[in-house]
Design an enzyme around this catalytic site. Structure first.
Site, PDB file in Angstrom:
ATOM      1  N   GLY A   1      38.604  42.566  19.480  1.00 24.20           N
ATOM      2  CA  GLY A   1      39.984  42.328  20.138  1.00 24.20           C
ATOM      3  C   GLY A   1      41.060  42.628  19.070  1.00 24.20           C
TER       4      GLY A   1
ATOM      5  N   GLY B   1      35.384  41.680  15.792  1.00 22.54           N
ATOM      6  CA  GLY B   1      36.916  42.001  15.740  1.00 22.54           C
ATOM      7  C   GLY B   1      37.055  42.939  16.672  1.00 22.54           C
TER       8      GLY B   1
ATOM      9  N   TYR C   1      40.523  37.408  -0.461  1.00 21.98           N
ATOM     10  CA  TYR C   1      40.252  38.710   0.525  1.00 21.98           C
ATOM     11  C   TYR C   1      39.702  39.781  -0.478  1.00 21.98           C
ATOM     12  CZ  TYR C   1      41.338  42.350   3.597  1.00 21.98           C
ATOM     13  OH  TYR C   1      41.328  43.434   4.463  1.00 21.98           O
TER      14      TYR C   1
HETATM   15  N1  LIG Z   1      44.978  46.352   8.508  1.00 27.25           N
HETATM   16  C1  LIG Z   1      44.430  46.700   7.292  1.00 27.25           C
HETATM   17  O1  LIG Z   1      45.353  47.181   6.417  1.00 27.25           O
HETATM   18  C2  LIG Z   1      43.095  46.491   6.789  1.00 27.25           C
HETATM   19  C3  LIG Z   1      42.890  47.175   5.387  1.00 27.25           C
HETATM   20  C4  LIG Z   1      41.594  47.374   4.806  1.00 27.25           C
HETATM   21  C5  LIG Z   1      40.637  46.363   5.552  1.00 27.25           C
HETATM   22  N2  LIG Z   1      40.877  46.087   6.842  1.00 27.25           N
HETATM   23  C6  LIG Z   1      39.833  45.145   7.461  1.00 27.25           C
HETATM   24  O2  LIG Z   1      39.574  45.812   8.804  1.00 27.25           O
HETATM   25  C7  LIG Z   1      39.086  44.769   9.501  1.00 27.25           C
HETATM   26  C8  LIG Z   1      39.825  44.792  10.871  1.00 27.25           C
HETATM   27  O3  LIG Z   1      41.210  44.272  10.637  1.00 27.25           O
HETATM   28  P1  LIG Z   1      42.357  44.701  11.368  1.00 27.25           P
HETATM   29  O4  LIG Z   1      43.154  45.236  10.458  1.00 27.25           O
HETATM   30  O5  LIG Z   1      42.042  45.287  12.702  1.00 27.25           O
HETATM   31  O6  LIG Z   1      42.827  43.222  11.674  1.00 27.25           O
HETATM   32  P2  LIG Z   1      43.258  42.403  12.880  1.00 27.25           P
HETATM   33  O7  LIG Z   1      43.787  41.132  12.773  1.00 27.25           O
HETATM   34  O8  LIG Z   1      44.060  43.305  14.190  1.00 27.25           O
HETATM   35  O9  LIG Z   1      41.770  42.227  13.766  1.00 27.25           O
HETATM   36  C9  LIG Z   1      40.874  41.127  13.270  1.00 27.25           C
HETATM   37  C10 LIG Z   1      40.127  40.543  14.515  1.00 27.25           C
HETATM   38  O10 LIG Z   1      39.099  39.652  13.853  1.00 27.25           O
HETATM   39  C11 LIG Z   1      39.129  38.755  14.539  1.00 27.25           C
HETATM   40  N3  LIG Z   1      38.288  37.496  14.137  1.00 27.25           N
HETATM   41  C12 LIG Z   1      38.924  36.777  13.108  1.00 27.25           C
HETATM   42  N4  LIG Z   1      38.181  35.829  12.784  1.00 27.25           N
HETATM   43  C13 LIG Z   1      37.066  35.861  13.211  1.00 27.25           C
HETATM   44  C14 LIG Z   1      35.847  35.134  13.576  1.00 27.25           C
HETATM   45  N5  LIG Z   1      35.638  33.909  12.808  1.00 27.25           N
HETATM   46  N6  LIG Z   1      34.925  35.612  14.387  1.00 27.25           N
HETATM   47  C15 LIG Z   1      35.101  36.753  15.105  1.00 27.25           C
HETATM   48  N7  LIG Z   1      36.272  37.346  15.291  1.00 27.25           N
HETATM   49  C16 LIG Z   1      37.105  37.051  14.302  1.00 27.25           C
HETATM   50  C17 LIG Z   1      40.531  38.373  15.127  1.00 27.25           C
HETATM   51  O11 LIG Z   1      40.750  37.664  16.256  1.00 27.25           O
HETATM   52  C18 LIG Z   1      41.041  39.820  15.360  1.00 27.25           C
HETATM   53  O12 LIG Z   1      41.046  40.372  16.593  1.00 27.25           O
HETATM   54  C19 LIG Z   1      39.142  43.337   8.741  1.00 27.25           C
HETATM   55  O13 LIG Z   1      37.524  43.180   8.237  1.00 27.25           O
HETATM   56  C20 LIG Z   1      40.221  43.732   7.611  1.00 27.25           C
HETATM   57  O14 LIG Z   1      39.998  42.924   6.494  1.00 27.25           O
HETATM   58  C21 LIG Z   1      42.096  45.781   7.436  1.00 27.25           C
END
Ligand SMILES: NC(=O)c1ccc[n+]([C@@H]2O[C@H](COP(=O)([O-])OP(=O)(O)OC[C@H]3O[C@@H](n4cnc5c(N)ncnc54)[C@H](O)[C@@H]3O)[C@@H](O)[C@H]2O)c1
Length: 247
Positions: free
Chosen positions: A13, A11, A155
């Site tokens: 990116g 992730g 989720y």
């Molecule tokens: N943003 C929030 O509020 C939040 C809260 C709790 C947990 N999270 C978790 O934090 C982590 C990062 O999320 P984020 O907020 O940075 O979201 P984001 O959407 O900015 O980043 C997620 C990244 O994962 C990549 N991705 C998706 N499917 C993929 C795959 N099959 N293989 C490889 N890469 C893949 C996407 O291209 C993206 O770049 C996630 O696990 C998310 O569930 C986020």
């Protein structure tokens, strides 16, 4: 702090993953930014200190062959396996339980939970095969995985699974010198929450004692701590980074 260490960030990116990449690079690591979106991973590398020393990889964490190919090409390019792993790839496919189709449920479980398993397994296997002395893995759960969240049955289940996976992996991998912990973020300003309607966002902020969403760096700093030797007696832990949110 991470001088001489190679870190794999899935992730890489995205919002939190990109922040982790930058912090690890700032603190001396050579970073592999892996993402399904390889262009986003390249943008991350180009935004980091000493971009030529890092590597951007296209990788689908939900696909074993893709994960193994990614680890193989990282080994070829950097001549050593990563000893630090941050599993930050994740997706949402929100819907209420009675409306959710099977694909939305499976896709989220495949990326968030199976992906964490596949990447951890492949990276630790490579580390052990190459005689690596110690390593650390940090996974990303979510407060939804602890307390549930309406519209996120897939989720929340995947993120509860990440906590259990973390505990079990920590118990099993201690003998090969690998610590495994996870962060449990609350709502964080990344592309993942861009579609949250204003009304819901304001309600969530009201429920958060610190009265705002996190910046991705605030989650990433805790992840970097859990990867560093500063947390050398921590394994199997789930650390909340929620601004006090307990819905
Ligand atoms: N943003 C929030 O509020 C939040 C809260 C709790 C947990 N999270 C978790 O934090 C982590 C990062 O999320 P984020 O907020 O940075 O979201 P984001 O959407 O900015 O980043 C997620 C990244 O994962 C990549 N991705 C998706 N499917 C993929 C795959 N099959 N293989 C490889 N890469 C893949 C996407 O291209 C993206 O770049 C996630 O696990 C998310 O569930 C986020």
């Amino acid at each position: 702090m991470f001088s001489g260490r190679i870190a794999l960030v899935t992730g890489g990116g995205g919002g939190i993953g990109r922040a982790v990449c930058r912090i690890l690079a700032r603190d001396g690591a050579q970073v592999i930014a892996a993402d399904l979106d390889s262009r986003a991973a390249e943008d991350t590398v180009n935004s980091m200190i000493n971009p030529n020393t890092h590597l951007a990889l296209g990788m689908n964490v939900a696909d074993k062959a893709s994960v193994e190919a990614g680890i193989k090409s990282a080994l070829e390019a950097l001549r050593a396996p990563p000893s630090l792993v941050a599993n930050a790839a994740g997706i949402t496919r929100d819907n209420f339980l009675l409306q959710m189709d099977q694909a939305a449920f499976s896709d989220v479980l495949d990326v968030n939970l199976k992906g964490t398993f596949l990447v951890t397994q492949a990276a630790v296997m490579a580390l052990v095969e190459h005689g690596g002395e110690h390593g650390a893995v940090v996974n990303v759960s979510s407060i939804s995985g602890k307390i549930g969240n309406m519209g996120q049955v897939n989720y929340a289940a995947s993120k509860a699974g990440v906590i259990a996976l973390t505990k079990t992996a920590a118990a099993e991998l201690a003998k090969v010198g690998v610590r495994v912990n996870c962060v449990v973020p609350g709502f964080t300003e990344t592309p993942m929450v861009e579609t949250v309607p204003d009304k819901v966002r304001n309600m969530l902020i009201k429920l958060t004692p610190l009265r705002r969403f996190a910046q991705p760096e605030e989650v990433a700093e805790v992840m970097a701590f859990l990867l560093s030797d500063k947390s050398s007696f921590m394994t199997g832990a789930s650390v909340e980074v929620t601004g006090g949110l307990a819905m």
